[in-house]
Design a protein around this motif. Structure first.
Motif, PDB file in Angstrom:
ATOM      1  N   LEU A 122      43.105  -4.616  20.709  1.00  0.00           N
ATOM      2  CA  LEU A 122      42.698  -5.139  22.018  1.00  0.00           C
ATOM      3  C   LEU A 122      43.783  -6.064  22.580  1.00  0.00           C
ATOM      4  O   LEU A 122      44.111  -6.004  23.762  1.00  0.00           O
ATOM      5  CB  LEU A 122      41.361  -5.883  21.906  1.00  0.00           C
ATOM      6  N   GLY A 138      33.033  -9.923  26.731  1.00  0.00           N
ATOM      7  CA  GLY A 138      33.714 -10.481  25.571  1.00  0.00           C
ATOM      8  C   GLY A 138      33.341 -11.936  25.361  1.00  0.00           C
ATOM      9  O   GLY A 138      33.010 -12.363  24.256  1.00  0.00           O
ATOM     10  N   ARG A 139      33.347 -12.707  26.456  1.00  0.00           N
ATOM     11  CA  ARG A 139      32.981 -14.128  26.354  1.00  0.00           C
ATOM     12  C   ARG A 139      31.544 -14.283  25.882  1.00  0.00           C
ATOM     13  O   ARG A 139      31.243 -15.166  25.091  1.00  0.00           O
ATOM     14  CB  ARG A 139      33.141 -14.795  27.729  1.00  0.00           C
ATOM     15  N   LEU A 188      29.814 -12.182  24.041  1.00  0.00           N
ATOM     16  CA  LEU A 188      29.726 -11.854  22.606  1.00  0.00           C
ATOM     17  C   LEU A 188      30.266 -12.992  21.746  1.00  0.00           C
ATOM     18  O   LEU A 188      29.700 -13.322  20.709  1.00  0.00           O
ATOM     19  CB  LEU A 188      30.495 -10.559  22.317  1.00  0.00           C
ATOM     20  N   ILE A 189      31.372 -13.605  22.193  1.00  0.00           N
ATOM     21  CA  ILE A 189      31.941 -14.700  21.409  1.00  0.00           C
ATOM     22  C   ILE A 189      30.989 -15.900  21.396  1.00  0.00           C
ATOM     23  O   ILE A 189      30.794 -16.538  20.374  1.00  0.00           O
ATOM     24  CB  ILE A 189      33.326 -15.112  21.973  1.00  0.00           C
ATOM     25  N   ILE A 216      34.954  -2.312  24.721  1.00  0.00           N
ATOM     26  CA  ILE A 216      35.024  -3.104  23.487  1.00  0.00           C
ATOM     27  C   ILE A 216      34.620  -2.243  22.284  1.00  0.00           C
ATOM     28  O   ILE A 216      35.282  -2.264  21.241  1.00  0.00           O
ATOM     29  CB  ILE A 216      34.134  -4.362  23.595  1.00  0.00           C
ATOM     30  N   LEU A 217      33.553  -1.470  22.449  1.00  0.00           N
ATOM     31  CA  LEU A 217      33.099  -0.623  21.339  1.00  0.00           C
ATOM     32  C   LEU A 217      34.121   0.464  21.013  1.00  0.00           C
ATOM     33  O   LEU A 217      34.355   0.782  19.844  1.00  0.00           O
ATOM     34  CB  LEU A 217      31.747   0.025  21.671  1.00  0.00           C
ATOM     35  N   THR A 267      36.768  -1.100  19.053  1.00  0.00           N
ATOM     36  CA  THR A 267      36.249  -1.366  17.705  1.00  0.00           C
ATOM     37  C   THR A 267      36.272  -0.092  16.869  1.00  0.00           C
ATOM     38  O   THR A 267      36.642  -0.101  15.689  1.00  0.00           O
ATOM     39  CB  THR A 267      34.800  -1.898  17.789  1.00  0.00           C
ATOM     40  N   PHE A 311      31.278  -3.323  27.708  1.00  0.00           N
ATOM     41  CA  PHE A 311      30.821  -3.183  26.329  1.00  0.00           C
ATOM     42  C   PHE A 311      31.361  -1.881  25.739  1.00  0.00           C
ATOM     43  O   PHE A 311      31.765  -1.823  24.580  1.00  0.00           O
ATOM     44  CB  PHE A 311      29.292  -3.225  26.285  1.00  0.00           C
ATOM     45  N   VAL A 360      37.217  -6.617  30.329  1.00  0.00           N
ATOM     46  CA  VAL A 360      36.521  -6.966  29.092  1.00  0.00           C
ATOM     47  C   VAL A 360      36.055  -8.422  29.052  1.00  0.00           C
ATOM     48  O   VAL A 360      35.271  -8.799  28.184  1.00  0.00           O
ATOM     49  CB  VAL A 360      37.413  -6.720  27.846  1.00  0.00           C
ATOM     50  N   ARG A 361      36.520  -9.244  30.000  1.00  0.00           N
ATOM     51  CA  ARG A 361      36.363 -10.680  29.838  1.00  0.00           C
ATOM     52  C   ARG A 361      34.908 -11.147  29.759  1.00  0.00           C
ATOM     53  O   ARG A 361      34.535 -11.883  28.847  1.00  0.00           O
ATOM     54  CB  ARG A 361      37.102 -11.433  30.952  1.00  0.00           C
TER      55      ARG A 361
END
Lengths: 230, 120
Positions: free
Chosen positions: B38, B56-57, B59-60, B10-11, B14, B7, B52-53
């Motif tokens: 990314l 990420g999955r 969150l998606i 990813i942040l 972002t 996370f 990240v996978r």
């Protein structure tokens, strides 16, 4: 009671998520695109707020924490794009050209119809992102100063149309190649079109999910030009 | 810990997306810059897929729920929508079909031509 609701930070999130779970349940039980979880949860939440007489601002004070996750989640769309890179590489010319054509068709159709119906700039840019995924479309509408909430509604409805009619359109207009079917569904109806494409087959599904991201990015680019035309 | 680390990556990306948006003059959301960053990081190996996978999955997968507040916002934009309701309905319905038909046929045309060439 409504005093307490006005102070609660967790009421908004809870209402939204409970409504969403009901939407997911209905969607699984009745396999009907009209029971799209997002559509169901938005309608249920609005009903609850009106019945309980709670203002949107109060609801959003808590619920906005949900929206906060949208930006990092959208960033993560790079992950499926990366994972499907091998699919893109194989037919890259057809894929890119088809999606570009779809995106331009979308912008031109919206431009012409908006001109005919004399929409103003704000109304017109609200509709420009209608075919792409909500995550990108919302941000785009906001950047172009459209009515973000209307954009969201229009995007969901477009997705539902694709989910319900997409397969029939392929049949009637003789789109028969699996790659073409997937691209056409993902470009015109984003995630909801992709759900249909995945039912149709693996190639269709992969192509459709790839087009969500590619069409989203290209619509951002085309909107920079098109947003100035009304 | 694994999820927190993912996370965080990813942040951080972002945040870099927000920074790019701040520096560039285009009406492009920060999330798009972040997505491109990314993607570039994955392509170059700066970020590995496993880093990240999973987060990420997740969150998606829950992304639709994040859009509920915006959808509920229709409550307050009802006045604006009322004025444009009929054009919105017509444009939403009518513009769907050309997009799907054009995309499908262009893809089909190019792929078929390529297949014919291979067969010759």
């Amino acid at each position: 009671m409504s005093n307490f609701l006005n102070d609660s930070l967790f009421a908004g999130v809870s209402i939204s998520l409970i409504a969403y779970m009901i939407g997911v349940f209905l969607n699984n039980k009745y396999k009907m695109p009209l029971f799209n979880p997002l559509l169901v949860s938005v309608i249920l939440s609005i009903v609850v707020l009106i019945v309980a007489d709670v203002d949107y601002e109060v609801y959003n004070a808590g619920a906005s924490y949900l929206s906060w996750f949208l930006t990092p989640a959208t960033v993560c769309l790079a992950i499926p794009l990366y994972e499907q890179l091998h699919v893109l590489k194989k037919n890259w010319f057809a894929i890119i050209l088809a999606i570009v054509s779809g995106v331009i068709t979308s912008s031109v159709t919206i431009l012409v119809l908006s001109k005919i119906m004399k929409l103003n700039h704000k109304e017109y840019v609200t509709l420009l992102p209608k075919s792409i995924t909500t995550a990108i479309g919302m941000g785009l509408s906001e950047e172009m100063q459209g009515y973000v909430t209307i954009t969201v509604a229009v995007i969901i409805i477009t997705g539902v149309i694709g989910n319900v009619l997409g397969e029939a359109v392929c049949k009637i207009f003789r789109i028969t190649h699996p790659v073409a079917k997937g691209l056409s569904l993902g470009t015109s109806a984003h995630v909801l079109g992709t759900a249909k494409a995945m039912e149709m087959g693996d190639v269709e599904g992969a192509m459709s999910s790839l087009s969500i991201v590619v069409a989203g990015l290209m619509t951002v680019a085309s909107s920079i030009v098109f947003s100035n035309l009304i | 810990m694994k999820y927190l680390k993912q996370f965080l990556i990813i942040l951080a990306i972002t945040f870099l997306g927000e920074l790019v948006k701040y520096l560039l003059p285009f009406p492009i959301p920060a999330s798009i810059y972040g997505m491109i960053l990314l993607f570039a990081a994955l392509m170059t190996g700066i970020v590995k897929l496993e880093q990240v996978r999973d987060t990420g999955r997740f969150l998606i997968e829950i992304m639709p729920a994040m859009m509920i507040p915006a959808g509920v916002g229709l409550m307050v934009s009802w006045d604006a929508l009322k004025k444009m309701l009929i054009p919105v309905i017509i444009i939403t319905l009518v513009s769907y079909f050309p997009v799907q038909i054009v995309t499908g046929h262009i893809a089909q045309f190019i792929i078929r031509r390529k297949e014919e060439k291979v067969n010759e």
